[in-house]
Design a protein around this motif. Structure first.
Motif, PDB file in Angstrom:
ATOM      1  N   ALA A 185      49.267  50.715  21.621  1.00  0.00           N
ATOM      2  CA  ALA A 185      48.366  51.728  22.184  1.00  0.00           C
ATOM      3  C   ALA A 185      49.042  53.083  22.327  1.00  0.00           C
ATOM      4  CB  ALA A 185      47.842  51.267  23.542  1.00  0.00           C
ATOM      5  N   GLN A 186      50.388  53.084  22.404  1.00  0.00           N
ATOM      6  CA  GLN A 186      51.108  54.346  22.597  1.00  0.00           C
ATOM      7  C   GLN A 186      52.212  54.584  21.585  1.00  0.00           C
ATOM      8  OE1 GLN A 186      51.856  54.333  27.117  1.00  0.00           O
ATOM      9  NE2 GLN A 186      51.679  56.515  26.669  1.00  0.00           N
ATOM     10  N   TRP A 187      52.383  53.690  20.644  1.00  0.00           N
ATOM     11  CA  TRP A 187      53.458  53.861  19.664  1.00  0.00           C
ATOM     12  C   TRP A 187      52.962  53.467  18.282  1.00  0.00           C
ATOM     13  CZ3 TRP A 187      58.213  56.019  20.257  1.00  0.00           C
ATOM     14  CH2 TRP A 187      59.141  55.860  19.220  1.00  0.00           C
ATOM     15  N   HIS A 188      53.063  54.381  17.345  1.00  0.00           N
ATOM     16  CA  HIS A 188      52.663  54.123  15.959  1.00  0.00           C
ATOM     17  C   HIS A 188      53.813  54.524  15.059  1.00  0.00           C
ATOM     18  CE1 HIS A 188      49.825  53.639  12.584  1.00  0.00           C
ATOM     19  NE2 HIS A 188      50.420  54.694  12.046  1.00  0.00           N
ATOM     20  N   GLU A 189      54.158  53.656  14.129  1.00  0.00           N
ATOM     21  CA  GLU A 189      55.292  53.916  13.253  1.00  0.00           C
ATOM     22  C   GLU A 189      54.831  53.888  11.802  1.00  0.00           C
ATOM     23  OE1 GLU A 189      59.265  52.779  14.725  1.00  0.00           O
ATOM     24  OE2 GLU A 189      59.226  51.386  13.010  1.00  0.00           O
ATOM     25  N   LEU A 190      55.338  54.803  11.010  1.00  0.00           N
ATOM     26  CA  LEU A 190      55.060  54.790   9.585  1.00  0.00           C
ATOM     27  C   LEU A 190      56.293  55.243   8.825  1.00  0.00           C
ATOM     28  CD1 LEU A 190      52.785  57.852   8.635  1.00  0.00           C
ATOM     29  CD2 LEU A 190      54.015  57.681  10.775  1.00  0.00           C
ATOM     30  N   ARG A 191      56.377  54.811   7.584  1.00  0.00           N
ATOM     31  CA  ARG A 191      57.524  55.156   6.752  1.00  0.00           C
ATOM     32  C   ARG A 191      57.199  56.379   5.909  1.00  0.00           C
ATOM     33  NH1 ARG A 191      60.392  50.739   3.367  1.00  0.00           N
ATOM     34  NH2 ARG A 191      58.656  51.306   1.988  1.00  0.00           N
ATOM     35  N   TYR A 192      58.175  57.262   5.784  1.00  0.00           N
ATOM     36  CA  TYR A 192      58.036  58.457   4.953  1.00  0.00           C
ATOM     37  C   TYR A 192      57.630  58.071   3.533  1.00  0.00           C
ATOM     38  CZ  TYR A 192      59.709  62.274   1.947  1.00  0.00           C
ATOM     39  OH  TYR A 192      59.811  63.248   0.985  1.00  0.00           O
ATOM     40  N   GLU A 193      58.281  57.057   2.980  1.00  0.00           N
ATOM     41  CA  GLU A 193      58.029  56.664   1.596  1.00  0.00           C
ATOM     42  C   GLU A 193      56.587  56.216   1.396  1.00  0.00           C
ATOM     43  OE1 GLU A 193      62.276  56.454   2.602  1.00  0.00           O
ATOM     44  OE2 GLU A 193      60.492  55.556   3.520  1.00  0.00           O
ATOM     45  N   ASP A 194      56.024  55.497   2.368  1.00  0.00           N
ATOM     46  CA  ASP A 194      54.631  55.055   2.266  1.00  0.00           C
ATOM     47  C   ASP A 194      53.669  56.226   2.436  1.00  0.00           C
ATOM     48  OD1 ASP A 194      55.603  52.456   2.027  1.00  0.00           O
ATOM     49  OD2 ASP A 194      55.474  52.086   4.185  1.00  0.00           O
ATOM     50  N   LEU A 195      54.024  57.150   3.304  1.00  0.00           N
ATOM     51  CA  LEU A 195      53.154  58.299   3.572  1.00  0.00           C
ATOM     52  C   LEU A 195      53.022  59.198   2.346  1.00  0.00           C
ATOM     53  CD1 LEU A 195      51.466  59.962   5.543  1.00  0.00           C
ATOM     54  CD2 LEU A 195      53.587  60.997   6.377  1.00  0.00           C
ATOM     55  N   VAL A 196      54.145  59.494   1.664  1.00  0.00           N
ATOM     56  CA  VAL A 196      54.049  60.374   0.498  1.00  0.00           C
ATOM     57  C   VAL A 196      53.439  59.663  -0.708  1.00  0.00           C
ATOM     58  CG1 VAL A 196      55.942  61.854   1.257  1.00  0.00           C
ATOM     59  CG2 VAL A 196      56.444  59.880  -0.215  1.00  0.00           C
ATOM     60  N   ALA A 197      53.533  58.326  -0.763  1.00  0.00           N
ATOM     61  CA  ALA A 197      52.948  57.575  -1.874  1.00  0.00           C
ATOM     62  C   ALA A 197      51.444  57.414  -1.711  1.00  0.00           C
ATOM     63  CB  ALA A 197      53.621  56.195  -1.983  1.00  0.00           C
ATOM     64  N   ASP A 198      50.978  57.313  -0.482  1.00  0.00           N
ATOM     65  CA  ASP A 198      49.548  57.103  -0.214  1.00  0.00           C
ATOM     66  C   ASP A 198      49.135  57.893   1.020  1.00  0.00           C
ATOM     67  OD1 ASP A 198      46.944  56.143  -0.034  1.00  0.00           O
ATOM     68  OD2 ASP A 198      47.531  54.211   0.847  1.00  0.00           O
ATOM     69  N   PRO A 199      49.120  59.229   0.932  1.00  0.00           N
ATOM     70  CA  PRO A 199      48.827  60.028   2.130  1.00  0.00           C
ATOM     71  C   PRO A 199      47.445  59.762   2.710  1.00  0.00           C
ATOM     72  CG  PRO A 199      48.941  61.406   0.160  1.00  0.00           C
ATOM     73  CD  PRO A 199      49.467  60.076  -0.230  1.00  0.00           C
ATOM     74  N   HIS A 200      46.434  59.602   1.866  1.00  0.00           N
ATOM     75  CA  HIS A 200      45.085  59.374   2.397  1.00  0.00           C
ATOM     76  C   HIS A 200      45.015  58.055   3.166  1.00  0.00           C
ATOM     77  CE1 HIS A 200      43.272  62.830   0.406  1.00  0.00           C
ATOM     78  NE2 HIS A 200      43.907  62.491  -0.700  1.00  0.00           N
ATOM     79  N   GLY A 201      45.587  57.003   2.584  1.00  0.00           N
ATOM     80  CA  GLY A 201      45.527  55.708   3.247  1.00  0.00           C
ATOM     81  C   GLY A 201      46.310  55.672   4.539  1.00  0.00           C
ATOM     82  N   LYS A 202      47.534  56.186   4.533  1.00  0.00           N
ATOM     83  CA  LYS A 202      48.369  56.140   5.729  1.00  0.00           C
ATOM     84  C   LYS A 202      47.860  57.085   6.819  1.00  0.00           C
ATOM     85  CE  LYS A 202      50.868  52.915   4.309  1.00  0.00           C
ATOM     86  NZ  LYS A 202      50.706  51.575   4.969  1.00  0.00           N
ATOM     87  N   LEU A 203      47.300  58.214   6.426  1.00  0.00           N
ATOM     88  CA  LEU A 203      46.752  59.135   7.432  1.00  0.00           C
ATOM     89  C   LEU A 203      45.452  58.588   8.023  1.00  0.00           C
ATOM     90  CD1 LEU A 203      47.529  62.514   5.653  1.00  0.00           C
ATOM     91  CD2 LEU A 203      48.554  61.675   7.781  1.00  0.00           C
ATOM     92  N   THR A 204      44.706  57.822   7.240  1.00  0.00           N
ATOM     93  CA  THR A 204      43.510  57.167   7.784  1.00  0.00           C
ATOM     94  C   THR A 204      43.912  56.177   8.874  1.00  0.00           C
ATOM     95  OG1 THR A 204      42.274  57.426   5.717  1.00  0.00           O
ATOM     96  CG2 THR A 204      41.526  55.705   7.234  1.00  0.00           C
ATOM     97  N   GLU A 205      44.978  55.400   8.615  1.00  0.00           N
ATOM     98  CA  GLU A 205      45.477  54.468   9.624  1.00  0.00           C
ATOM     99  C   GLU A 205      45.990  55.221  10.850  1.00  0.00           C
ATOM    100  OE1 GLU A 205      48.527  52.170   7.759  1.00  0.00           O
ATOM    101  OE2 GLU A 205      47.167  51.253   6.283  1.00  0.00           O
ATOM    102  N   LEU A 206      46.667  56.329  10.631  1.00  0.00           N
ATOM    103  CA  LEU A 206      47.178  57.119  11.746  1.00  0.00           C
ATOM    104  C   LEU A 206      46.040  57.662  12.596  1.00  0.00           C
ATOM    105  CD1 LEU A 206      49.438  58.568  13.282  1.00  0.00           C
ATOM    106  CD2 LEU A 206      49.383  60.357  11.534  1.00  0.00           C
ATOM    107  N   CYS A 207      44.990  58.160  11.955  1.00  0.00           N
ATOM    108  CA  CYS A 207      43.856  58.689  12.708  1.00  0.00           C
ATOM    109  C   CYS A 207      43.153  57.595  13.518  1.00  0.00           C
ATOM    110  CB  CYS A 207      42.864  59.375  11.760  1.00  0.00           C
ATOM    111  SG  CYS A 207      43.422  60.995  11.183  1.00  0.00           S
ATOM    112  N   ALA A 208      43.108  56.383  12.971  1.00  0.00           N
ATOM    113  CA  ALA A 208      42.515  55.270  13.729  1.00  0.00           C
ATOM    114  C   ALA A 208      43.299  55.034  15.010  1.00  0.00           C
ATOM    115  CB  ALA A 208      42.481  54.010  12.868  1.00  0.00           C
TER     116      ALA A 208
END
Length: 342
Positions: A185-208
């Protein structure tokens, strides 16, 4: 219901925190300013200003923040006198003093939600929670070998290779502790490599996670780089270009064989735990590992020192820090919504 919780971006230096800041700033409801230097300083110096329920004391603290160039308040594009008066009218807590500045930065762009970004916050999560108890943290992780390679090239980086490697280990360890404490609920982690490979998908998860609707503009952070990255920060030049995977695994050509061996021997289990494969091409010399061990030893005592600091704060009854809803003052001028502002 739309959220107004603060958003705090953390990560090891050179792990993509600035790119992520810009992605969030490109969202129509979120504003994340250039990196500031006043939050941790204000916390350390808070007792110099006395009881912050007194408006004159808040005003004195505000003057300290807006008048000192090292706070980087000057990069926010805000009217200093207006901010001083808003802080004097804000609730009497340190979190509210600081939150007022970030709220006004968001208001400059006509946005309701604010946050902050600084790699050093990863080592001060407890402190940030005292100021902003409902904050949502985002930790970006990058291959430690790429972080080390990038840090080596920074003009402002003064650490040797051993301390640089140890800093990534500390970042991973502090993030692991924070994740266990805070939960999803207060901590979200993502990898740089995944973010630059799939920005739309990873940012959608981040916005959720943030409780926001995804906006495709977030995948084009270069569009807001001129606003949210001060021109003197030449080491962030790549933020003015499109998101790319070209720097992924660039450590293979940017580090020497000896440096790769040291990174993998010192960081191996942490790298693998975060999904990074080891090359295992060379073993470091025993003397190199010994030098690294002596450098990393002080890092192991930091969690214990923090625990003592928290206990001391409780004994001092150091309360009344949390951010509270601010008193609304009329804007002096219309919010700055222009893309080319700044």
């Amino acid at each position: 219901m739309p959220s107004d919780r603060p958003i705090i971006v953390v990560g090891c230096p050179r792990s993509g925190t600035t790119m992520l800041q810009l992605m969030l700033h490109a969202h129509p409801r979120i504003a994340i300013p250039p990196e500031t230097r006043f939050v941790l300083a204000a916390y350390r110096e808070r007792r110099e200003f006395g009881d912050l329920t007194v408006a004159d004391n808040r005003r004195a603290l505000a003057r300290r923040i807006v008048d000192r160039r090292e706070t980087r308040f000057c990069d926010l594009g805000l009217d200093a006198e207006d901010i001083v008066e808003r802080i004097a009218a804000a609730p009497g807590t340190l979190g509210s003093v600081l939150g007022t500045i970030f709220q006004q930065y968001a208001a400059r762009f006509g946005k309701p939600r604010w946050g902050d970004k600084r790699p050093a916050y990863l080592h001060n999560v407890d402190l940030l929670l005292r100021l902003f108890p409902d904050a949502q943290f985002i930790n970006i992780v990058r291959d430690g070998r790429d972080c080390v390679a990038s840090l080596k090239e920074m003009s402002w980086h003064r650490k040797d290779i051993y301390a640089t490697v140890a800093s990534w280990a500390r970042a991973v360890d502090d993030a692991r502790r924070a994740a266990r404490r805070l939960g999803p609920a207060q901590w979200h982690e993502l990898r740089y490599e995944d973010l630059v490979a799939d920005p739309h998908g990873k940012l959608t998860e981040l916005c959720a996670y943030l409780g926001e609707d995804y906006d495709p503009a977030m995948a084009e952070p270069s569009a807001v780089a001129r606003i949210a990255v001060p021109s003197f920060k030449t080491w962030h030049a790549r933020t003015h270009s499109a998101v790319t995977t070209e720097r992924v695994q660039s450590w293979q050509s940017r580090l020497t064989a000896e440096e790769i061996a040291l990174c993998e021997a010192a960081l191996g289990s942490r790298l693998q735990a975060n999904g990074y494969e080891l090359s295992r091409k060379v073993r470091p010399a025993p003397a190199e590992l010994l030098r690294y061990g002596w450098t990393a030893v002080p890092q192991r005592f930091i969690p214990a020192r923090r625990g003592l600091s928290r206990a001391a704060s409780r004994l001092r009854r150091d309360e009344g820090l949390a951010h509270l809803p601010a008193t609304v003052l009329p804007q002096r001028s219309a919010p700055d919504r222009r893309v080319d502002a700044g």
